[in-house]
Motif scaffolding. Structure first.
Motif, PDB file in Angstrom:
ATOM      1  N   TYR A   1       0.166   1.532  19.856  1.00 23.37           N
ATOM      2  CA  TYR A   1      -0.351   3.076  20.082  1.00 23.37           C
ATOM      3  C   TYR A   1      -1.614   2.558  21.225  1.00 23.37           C
ATOM      4  O   TYR A   1      -1.456   4.139  21.852  1.00 23.37           O
ATOM      5  CB  TYR A   1      -0.822   4.131  18.584  1.00 23.37           C
ATOM      6  N   ASP A   2      -2.431   1.516  21.178  1.00 25.08           N
ATOM      7  CA  ASP A   2      -3.903   1.501  21.976  1.00 25.08           C
ATOM      8  C   ASP A   2      -4.547   2.618  21.882  1.00 25.08           C
ATOM      9  O   ASP A   2      -5.693   3.269  22.899  1.00 25.08           O
ATOM     10  CB  ASP A   2      -3.196   1.870  24.201  1.00 25.08           C
ATOM     11  N   SER A   3      -4.692   3.379  20.547  1.00 22.92           N
ATOM     12  CA  SER A   3      -5.951   4.110  20.510  1.00 22.92           C
ATOM     13  C   SER A   3      -5.438   4.274  18.895  1.00 22.92           C
ATOM     14  O   SER A   3      -4.781   4.163  18.442  1.00 22.92           O
ATOM     15  CB  SER A   3      -5.551   5.066  20.697  1.00 22.92           C
ATOM     16  N   PRO A   4      -6.415   5.657  18.418  1.00 19.42           N
ATOM     17  CA  PRO A   4      -7.324   5.269  16.647  1.00 19.42           C
ATOM     18  C   PRO A   4      -6.068   6.197  16.434  1.00 19.42           C
ATOM     19  O   PRO A   4      -5.167   7.196  17.285  1.00 19.42           O
ATOM     20  CB  PRO A   4      -7.971   5.798  16.929  1.00 19.42           C
ATOM     21  N   ILE A   5      -5.048   5.962  15.016  1.00 25.23           N
ATOM     22  CA  ILE A   5      -4.380   7.094  14.319  1.00 25.23           C
ATOM     23  C   ILE A   5      -5.224   7.636  13.028  1.00 25.23           C
ATOM     24  O   ILE A   5      -5.518   6.877  12.451  1.00 25.23           O
ATOM     25  CB  ILE A   5      -3.748   6.126  13.869  1.00 25.23           C
ATOM     26  N   ALA A   6      -4.556   8.757  13.149  1.00 25.18           N
ATOM     27  CA  ALA A   6      -5.328   9.357  11.756  1.00 25.18           C
ATOM     28  C   ALA A   6      -4.324   9.357  10.910  1.00 25.18           C
ATOM     29  O   ALA A   6      -3.015   8.725  10.677  1.00 25.18           O
ATOM     30  CB  ALA A   6      -4.807  11.092  12.017  1.00 25.18           C
ATOM     31  N   ALA A   7      -5.580   8.998   9.668  1.00 25.75           N
ATOM     32  CA  ALA A   7      -4.853   7.759   8.538  1.00 25.75           C
ATOM     33  C   ALA A   7      -5.720   9.727   7.391  1.00 25.75           C
ATOM     34  O   ALA A   7      -5.861  10.745   7.173  1.00 25.75           O
ATOM     35  CB  ALA A   7      -6.157   6.923   7.270  1.00 25.75           C
ATOM     36  N   ARG A   8      -4.324   8.952   6.157  1.00 27.64           N
ATOM     37  CA  ARG A   8      -4.177  10.566   5.188  1.00 27.64           C
ATOM     38  C   ARG A   8      -5.785  10.178   4.398  1.00 27.64           C
ATOM     39  O   ARG A   8      -4.858   8.563   3.732  1.00 27.64           O
ATOM     40  CB  ARG A   8      -2.615  10.324   4.331  1.00 27.64           C
ATOM     41  N   VAL A   9      -6.169  10.699   3.948  1.00 29.22           N
ATOM     42  CA  VAL A   9      -7.797  10.036   3.015  1.00 29.22           C
ATOM     43  C   VAL A   9      -7.378  10.568   2.289  1.00 29.22           C
ATOM     44  O   VAL A   9      -6.939  12.333   1.931  1.00 29.22           O
ATOM     45  CB  VAL A   9      -8.933  10.469   3.818  1.00 29.22           C
ATOM     46  N   THR A  10      -7.837  10.107   0.678  1.00 33.72           N
ATOM     47  CA  THR A  10      -7.929  10.961  -0.328  1.00 33.72           C
ATOM     48  C   THR A  10      -9.362   9.919  -1.211  1.00 33.72           C
ATOM     49  O   THR A  10      -9.426   9.026  -0.575  1.00 33.72           O
ATOM     50  CB  THR A  10      -6.723  10.889  -1.190  1.00 33.72           C
ATOM     51  N   LYS A  11      -9.715  11.322  -1.675  1.00 36.43           N
ATOM     52  CA  LYS A  11     -11.493  10.797  -2.495  1.00 36.43           C
ATOM     53  C   LYS A  11     -11.172  10.224  -3.899  1.00 36.43           C
ATOM     54  O   LYS A  11     -10.441  11.553  -4.718  1.00 36.43           O
ATOM     55  CB  LYS A  11     -12.287  11.640  -1.873  1.00 36.43           C
ATOM     56  N   ARG A  12     -11.341   8.918  -4.149  1.00 37.77           N
ATOM     57  CA  ARG A  12     -11.454   8.409  -5.441  1.00 37.77           C
ATOM     58  C   ARG A  12     -12.442   8.596  -6.413  1.00 37.77           C
ATOM     59  O   ARG A  12     -11.949   9.323  -7.564  1.00 37.77           O
ATOM     60  CB  ARG A  12     -10.685   7.293  -5.394  1.00 37.77           C
ATOM     61  N   LYS A  13     -14.077   8.929  -5.360  1.00 34.83           N
ATOM     62  CA  LYS A  13     -14.791   8.819  -6.554  1.00 34.83           C
ATOM     63  C   LYS A  13     -16.217   8.961  -4.902  1.00 34.83           C
ATOM     64  O   LYS A  13     -15.895   9.116  -4.234  1.00 34.83           O
ATOM     65  CB  LYS A  13     -15.191   7.810  -7.096  1.00 34.83           C
ATOM     66  N   ASP A  14     -17.147   9.260  -5.504  1.00 35.42           N
ATOM     67  CA  ASP A  14     -18.254  10.049  -4.279  1.00 35.42           C
ATOM     68  C   ASP A  14     -18.216   9.028  -3.371  1.00 35.42           C
ATOM     69  O   ASP A  14     -18.183   9.418  -2.267  1.00 35.42           O
ATOM     70  CB  ASP A  14     -19.683  10.555  -4.990  1.00 35.42           C
ATOM     71  N   THR A  15     -17.802   7.666  -3.253  1.00 34.21           N
ATOM     72  CA  THR A  15     -18.564   6.294  -2.939  1.00 34.21           C
ATOM     73  C   THR A  15     -17.108   5.409  -2.363  1.00 34.21           C
ATOM     74  O   THR A  15     -16.846   4.971  -1.871  1.00 34.21           O
ATOM     75  CB  THR A  15     -19.238   5.557  -2.678  1.00 34.21           C
TER      76      THR A  15
END
Length: 139
Positions: A68-82
């Motif tokens: 793609y030659d550029s960053p892509i969005a990721a699906r993000v989920t929070k597992r714990k605070d960090t």
């Protein structure tokens, strides 16, 4: 797979866009990776962006640059605070032997310890894609 500083600048611009669009604070992590799998498809550097308030993020590495030659969005989920799970797909990564390929990745980023583990699937292949790394916060 190494990418240039210009790729990193594109990533920072995408992260800045995230912040501007949402009004939330984005944090960027620059990670030195160690490939533990066989067959490649993981570079020696990965960059993750995280907007905790919105549970969104971007990812960038040599494989993504190739496709793609550029960053892509990721699906993000929070597992714990960090602890954050990233998932993303790369369609059309070039291979000398097999043409355009489809890959799916998953990463677990610990923002407290700075550790990341990454696993991937090369669809239609038997490559084992896995690695781990140490991340530094980009200021």
């Amino acid at each position: 797979m190494f990418f240039s500083t210009s790729g990193f600048q594109k990533f920072c611009a995408a992260s800045a866009f995230c912040v501007a669009a949402s009004g939330a604070f984005a944090q960027t992590y620059d990670c030195d990776m160690h490939n533990k799998g066989r067959g490649g498809w993981m570079g020696d550097r990965m960059i993750f962006s995280l907007v905790p308030k919105d549970v969104t993020g971007f990812v960038y590495d040599g494989v993504i640059k190739n496709a793609y030659d550029s960053p892509i969005a990721a699906r993000v989920t929070k597992r714990k605070d960090t602890l954050w799970r990233y998932k993303w797909d790369v369609e059309g990564a070039s291979s000398v032997n097999a043409g355009k390929l489809s890959l799916t990745y998953s990463a677990l980023l610990n923002t407290k310890s700075g550790k990341v583990t990454v696993n991937g699937i090369l669809h239609g292949g038997d490559n084992v894609i896995s690695g781990e790394g140490r991340c530094k916060v980009v200021k």
